[in-house]
Design a protein around this motif. Structure first.
Motif: not given
Length: 132
Positions: A23-36, A113-121
Motif C-alpha cells: 500500500g506504500h512505497a517501496p513497491g506500491l501496488g506490487l505483490w510480495s510476502v508480508p514483512g518489513g 500478478l505484478p510481483l516485487t522485483e526478484g520475488l519469483l526467482d
C-alpha cells in the motif's frame, strides 16, 4: 547504509502462498510476502511476528530461514531481507497497516500478478513455491 528487514513465507492447508499488495512505497501496488523493517534491537523472530500481525491480522510461528536477498533502496540504502518460513497459529486474515490487500495464491496467480522485483526467482531458488 544497511536496513535489516524480514519477510514471511506462509502457506495455507491447500499449499497456497500468502501475498500482500503493498500500500506504500517501496513497491506500491506490487505483490510480495508480508514483512518489513526491523525496529532497533528487535530480533528477526519478533519482527516477523509483529510485521505479519500488522499486515495480515495473523499470528505466526516462525520457522527456518528460507533465504536472504539484498535490494537497493532510496538514498543509497540497501535493504537486507531475510525471508523465513512461517506457519499460521491464529488470527483472522485481513489486510492492515501498509498492505492494501492480501490473498492466498497458487502458481498460476504468481504468473499473473505484478510481483516485487526478484520475488519469483527467490521463491523458485529456495524451493518455496505454492504447491498448485
Amino acid at each position: 547504509m544497511r536496513v535489516n528487514c524480514v519477510g514471511a513465507i506462509i502457506f495455507d492447508a491447500f499449499g497456497r502462498l500468502l501475498l500482500v499488495q503493498r500500500g506504500h512505497a517501496p513497491g506500491l501496488g506490487l505483490w510480495s510476502v508480508p514483512g518489513g523493517r526491523l525496529e532497533p534491537g528487535e530480533s528477526d523472530e519478533a519482527g516477523l511476528r509483529r510485521e505479519v500481525l500488522e499486515e495480515t491480522g495473523l499470528r505466526v510461528a516462525v520457522g527456518r530461514l528460507a533465504g536472504t536477498v539484498h535490494r537497493p533502496g532510496p538514498g543509497g540504502v540497501t535493504y537486507v531481507i531475510r525471508d523465513y518460513l512461517a506457519t499460521v497459529s491464529g488470527g483472522t486474515a485481513a489486510a492492515g497497516d501498509d498492505a492494501a490487500a492480501l490473498r492466498w495464491c497458487d502458481r498460476s496467480d504468481l504468473a499473473r500478478l505484478p510481483l516485487t522485483e526478484g520475488l519469483l526467482d527467490c521463491l523458485t531458488e529456495w524451493g518455496a513455491l505454492p504447491h498448485a
